[in-house]
Scaffold this motif. Structure first.
Motif, short mmCIF file in Angstrom:
data_model
loop_
_atom_site.label_atom_id
_atom_site.label_comp_id
_atom_site.label_asym_id
_atom_site.label_seq_id
_atom_site.Cartn_x
_atom_site.Cartn_y
_atom_site.Cartn_z
N GLN A 127 0.83 -1.21 0.00
CA GLN A 127 0.00 0.00 0.00
C GLN A 127 0.86 1.26 0.00
N VAL A 128 1.91 1.26 0.81
CA VAL A 128 2.77 2.43 0.90
C VAL A 128 3.55 2.62 -0.40
N VAL A 129 4.09 1.54 -0.95
CA VAL A 129 4.82 1.63 -2.22
C VAL A 129 3.88 2.11 -3.33
N TRP A 130 2.66 1.58 -3.36
CA TRP A 130 1.70 2.01 -4.39
C TRP A 130 1.43 3.50 -4.28
N LEU A 131 1.15 3.99 -3.07
CA LEU A 131 0.90 5.43 -2.87
C LEU A 131 2.06 6.27 -3.37
N GLN A 176 1.35 12.56 -16.90
CA GLN A 176 0.73 11.53 -16.07
C GLN A 176 1.43 10.17 -16.17
N ARG A 177 2.01 9.87 -17.32
CA ARG A 177 2.68 8.58 -17.52
C ARG A 177 4.19 8.67 -17.29
N ARG A 178 4.61 9.71 -16.65
CA ARG A 178 6.04 9.91 -16.39
C ARG A 178 6.63 8.70 -15.66
N PRO A 179 7.73 8.14 -16.14
CA PRO A 179 8.37 7.04 -15.41
C PRO A 179 8.83 7.50 -14.02
N PHE A 180 8.95 6.55 -13.12
CA PHE A 180 9.39 6.88 -11.76
C PHE A 180 10.47 5.89 -11.33
N PRO A 181 11.66 6.00 -11.92
CA PRO A 181 12.73 5.05 -11.62
C PRO A 181 13.18 5.08 -10.16
N GLN A 182 12.89 6.20 -9.45
CA GLN A 182 13.29 6.30 -8.05
C GLN A 182 12.60 5.27 -7.17
N ILE A 183 11.56 4.60 -7.68
CA ILE A 183 10.86 3.60 -6.87
C ILE A 183 11.81 2.47 -6.48
N LYS A 184 12.88 2.27 -7.22
CA LYS A 184 13.83 1.20 -6.91
C LYS A 184 14.49 1.42 -5.56
N ASP A 185 14.49 2.66 -5.06
CA ASP A 185 15.13 2.99 -3.78
C ASP A 185 14.16 2.99 -2.61
N HIS A 186 12.90 2.64 -2.85
CA HIS A 186 11.89 2.69 -1.78
C HIS A 186 12.23 1.69 -0.69
N VAL A 187 12.17 2.15 0.56
CA VAL A 187 12.60 1.32 1.68
C VAL A 187 11.73 0.07 1.86
N PHE A 251 2.78 2.30 -13.54
CA PHE A 251 3.69 2.44 -12.41
C PHE A 251 3.71 1.19 -11.53
N VAL A 252 2.63 0.41 -11.54
CA VAL A 252 2.66 -0.87 -10.81
C VAL A 252 3.65 -1.82 -11.46
N GLN A 253 3.63 -1.91 -12.77
CA GLN A 253 4.58 -2.77 -13.47
C GLN A 253 6.01 -2.29 -13.23
N GLU A 254 6.21 -0.97 -13.25
CA GLU A 254 7.54 -0.42 -13.01
C GLU A 254 8.03 -0.80 -11.62
N ALA A 255 7.15 -0.70 -10.61
CA ALA A 255 7.54 -1.07 -9.25
C ALA A 255 7.81 -2.56 -9.13
N ASN A 256 6.99 -3.38 -9.76
CA ASN A 256 7.21 -4.83 -9.70
C ASN A 256 8.53 -5.22 -10.38
N THR A 257 8.83 -4.58 -11.50
CA THR A 257 10.09 -4.85 -12.18
C THR A 257 11.28 -4.50 -11.28
N ALA A 258 11.19 -3.35 -10.63
CA ALA A 258 12.26 -2.92 -9.71
C ALA A 258 12.38 -3.87 -8.52
N ARG A 259 11.23 -4.35 -8.04
CA ARG A 259 11.26 -5.26 -6.90
C ARG A 259 11.89 -6.59 -7.27
#
Length: 263
Positions: A127-131, A176-187, A251-259
């Motif tokens: 939930q926190v990562v999604w937000l 709106q569709r801007r990539p968010f590569p910084q998600i890879k650093d999410h704690v 952005f969900v796919q981007e986060a899952n790929t980073a994870r």
């Protein structure tokens, strides 16, 4: 709470207690006329009112998603506080912040979240990562988690760095569709294994009416874009959030790929 019932209380600063110098924008602990303590985010700080706008919008989005966020209030600062403060840096900040600011209810004796000590269960982490992926929040890393443990529960704080695109070009809301590569650093990314399920729940909770009602809370005096009315500026936030939500699979796919790269 129904979307049309969203509101924030307004309180007045009665006592400046102490600066919180660990914050880059020099927030402060103050007492208000309701006798509670608050952490104030000042409109006169480096990032200006847009940091308060992000704090307000993302904090209330988090609350809608049933995440724990300290109560947010509007807080009035009288010009007299700037005259009596002996520290020149703080004095300048207070003078620049006379009027309406934003504050979070102070969580007394809360401790900073330490990922080496506390494990967060998968759904809450997701939930926190999604937000944070949704709102482009760059500031939830191991170095600066911006989470507290209070009464053994996880609380989210400090969202002023989110929605950072509103500091860029005049057409920022079209990104709106801007990539968010910084998600890879999410704690919490390593624990966020339920992003797809969380995505479905979040999309159901964040209806257009809810997003509209949250953005409507932003005061006119914080909306300072030249050549655009406050109404037009609110419409830009609504457009950005609703369009980004509609494309949340990106952005969900981007986060899952980073994870998956981490684990």
């Amino acid at each position: 709470m129904p979307a049309d019932a969203l509101s924030l209380r307004t309180v007045d600063v009665t006592r400046y207690v102490t600066p919180l110098r660990e914050g880059g924008s020099l927030p402060a602990l103050v007492e208000a006329d309701d006798d509670f303590l608050y952490v104030v985010k000042f409109r006169g700080a480096g990032q200006g009112p847009k940091a308060l706008i992000a704090e307000l919008i993302v904090g209330e989005l988090a609350r809608t998603l049933r995440l724990r966020v300290p109560e947010l209030v509007f807080i009035q600062l009288n010009e007299a506080f700037g005259r009596t403060e002996p520290d020149e840096e703080i004095q300048d900040l207070l003078r620049a912040s006379t009027g309406l600011n934003l504050a979070l209810h102070y969580l007394a004796r809360a401790s900073t979240f330490d990922p080496l000590v506390t494990t967060v269960e998968a759904r809450l982490a997701s939930q926190v990562v999604w937000l944070d992926a949704f709102t482009l929040n760059v500031d939830r890393t191991a170095r600066n988690t911006n989470m507290l443990l209070w009464h053994k529960e996880l609380w989210l704080i400090d969202h002023g760095a989110a929605l950072y695109v509103h500091h860029t070009a005049p057409d920022w809301a079209e990104q709106q569709r801007r990539p968010f590569p910084q998600i890879k650093d999410h704690v919490l990314l390593p624990q966020a294994s339920e992003l797809a399920d969380v995505d479905a729940d979040a999309r159901a909770l964040l209806t257009p009416d809810v997003i509209q009602a949250i953005v409507a809370l932003v005061p006119d005096e914080w909306l300072l874009e030249p050549d655009r009315t406050p109404t037009e500026q609110r419409e830009a936030y609504v457009r950005f959030l609703t369009s980004r939500l509609a494309a949340s699979e990106t952005f969900v796919q981007e986060a899952n790929t980073a994870r998956h790269a981490l684990v």
